[in-house]
Design an enzyme around this catalytic site. Structure first.
Site, PDB file in Angstrom:
ATOM      1  N   ASP A 144       0.869  -1.187   0.000  1.00 52.98           N
ATOM      2  CA  ASP A 144       0.000   0.000   0.000  1.00 52.98           C
ATOM      3  C   ASP A 144       0.901   1.230   0.000  1.00 52.98           C
ATOM      4  O   ASP A 144       1.564   1.514   1.002  1.00 52.98           O
ATOM      5  CB  ASP A 144      -0.899   0.028   1.237  1.00 52.98           C
ATOM      6  CG  ASP A 144      -2.001  -1.025   1.208  1.00 52.98           C
ATOM      7  OD1 ASP A 144      -1.905  -1.983   0.414  1.00 52.98           O
ATOM      8  OD2 ASP A 144      -2.962  -0.890   1.991  1.00 52.98           O
ATOM      9  N   LYS A 171     -10.264   0.214  -2.009  1.00 55.81           N
ATOM     10  CA  LYS A 171     -10.071  -0.069  -0.583  1.00 55.81           C
ATOM     11  C   LYS A 171     -10.446   1.167   0.221  1.00 55.81           C
ATOM     12  O   LYS A 171      -9.927   2.257  -0.014  1.00 55.81           O
ATOM     13  CB  LYS A 171      -8.623  -0.471  -0.282  1.00 55.81           C
ATOM     14  CG  LYS A 171      -8.366  -0.700   1.214  1.00 55.81           C
ATOM     15  CD  LYS A 171      -6.949  -1.193   1.474  1.00 55.81           C
ATOM     16  CE  LYS A 171      -6.663  -1.269   2.980  1.00 55.81           C
ATOM     17  NZ  LYS A 171      -5.295  -1.770   3.270  1.00 55.81           N
ATOM     18  N   LYS A 179      -6.978   3.420  -2.917  1.00 54.58           N
ATOM     19  CA  LYS A 179      -7.302   3.375  -1.487  1.00 54.58           C
ATOM     20  C   LYS A 179      -7.529   4.779  -0.961  1.00 54.58           C
ATOM     21  O   LYS A 179      -6.813   5.708  -1.317  1.00 54.58           O
ATOM     22  CB  LYS A 179      -6.154   2.685  -0.741  1.00 54.58           C
ATOM     23  CG  LYS A 179      -6.300   2.632   0.774  1.00 54.58           C
ATOM     24  CD  LYS A 179      -5.109   1.904   1.396  1.00 54.58           C
ATOM     25  CE  LYS A 179      -5.085   2.023   2.906  1.00 54.58           C
ATOM     26  NZ  LYS A 179      -3.902   1.361   3.506  1.00 54.58           N
TER      27      LYS A 179
END
Length: 224
Positions: A95, A186, A157
């Site tokens: 991430d 996400k 995300k």
């Protein structure tokens, strides 16, 4: 009352997360145990714990870590080096935080190129791109949907969970309307209840960055 299948589905979408700077191995080990027991999508942990965690869980659980975290203003070379190190240590998912300043300057191509370089450094591992929605305008978020859609990353995300606000339903719905179909979403930060998780999934998310959902399920089991 949710049935077992509904809870299992919700848990299977969770990146069970512990990114506190004060985290110690016993705490990381505990969330790994939770992740394996409850079938979460992954555990999301600091890079310094990746090797130990992967050695501990083996193939029973995906290990996710963070890059350029939480501010995103490390150089591209540093982010790529972090990524290569994390993958070498056993990370299954990465991430990364974008360079928000480049986006604010309108340098979308530079943001795109950085994500592509980090994706290359992933060596085939899954990449999620954190854009820190609370610091962006809707116009900037839409631009990032386009950038991520062309970057090779698998996910966009919402948040690090370390800024002024976490995920909102508005942002997830905005992503769902503007990313290309191959890009997943996400939601992370501030997901505090089972109902929150279900709402974010219904809005278009397929992963949830949270520690609270597992905690709630454990508390309910203990209360029986």
């Amino acid at each position: 009352m949710r049935d077992k299948m509904e809870l299992e589905k919700l848990l299977s979408c969770c990146d069970h997360t512990l990114l506190a700077p004060t985290a110690v191995w016993e705490e990381i080990k505990a969330i790994c145990d939770d992740g394996m027991k409850y079938g979460t999508a992954s555990v999301c942990i600091p890079p310094c714990f990746v090797k130990r965690a992967k050695d501990y869980v083996g193939d029973k659980l995906a290990v996710c870590t963070v890059i350029g975290f939480p501010n995103g203003y490390a150089t591209t070379g540093a982010k790529c080096a972090e990524t290569e190190d994390a993958v070498a240590n056993g990370a299954d998912e990465i991430d990364m935080v974008i360079n928000l300043g480049l986006l604010k300057e309108g340098r979308d191509e530079a943001v795109l190129e950085e994500i592509r370089q980090v994706k290359k450094a992933c060596g085939g591992k899954l990449l999620k791109v954190i854009i820190e929605t609370c610091l962006l305008t809707d116009e900037e978020k839409i631009r990032m949907c386009r950038v991520v859609s062309h970057s090779g990353a698998e996910y966009i995300k919402t948040s690090t969970g370390f800024s002024t606000q976490g995920a909102t339903l508005h942002d997830v719905e905005l992503f769902a309307a503007h990313v290309e179909p191959h890009v997943k979403i996400k939601a992370a930060g501030g997901i505090a209840t089972l109902e929150d998780g279900e709402k974010f999934l219904a809005a278009g998310a397929s992963r949830l960055g949270t520690s609270r959902i597992v905690k709630i399920v454990k508390e309910r089991e203990a209360a029986r």
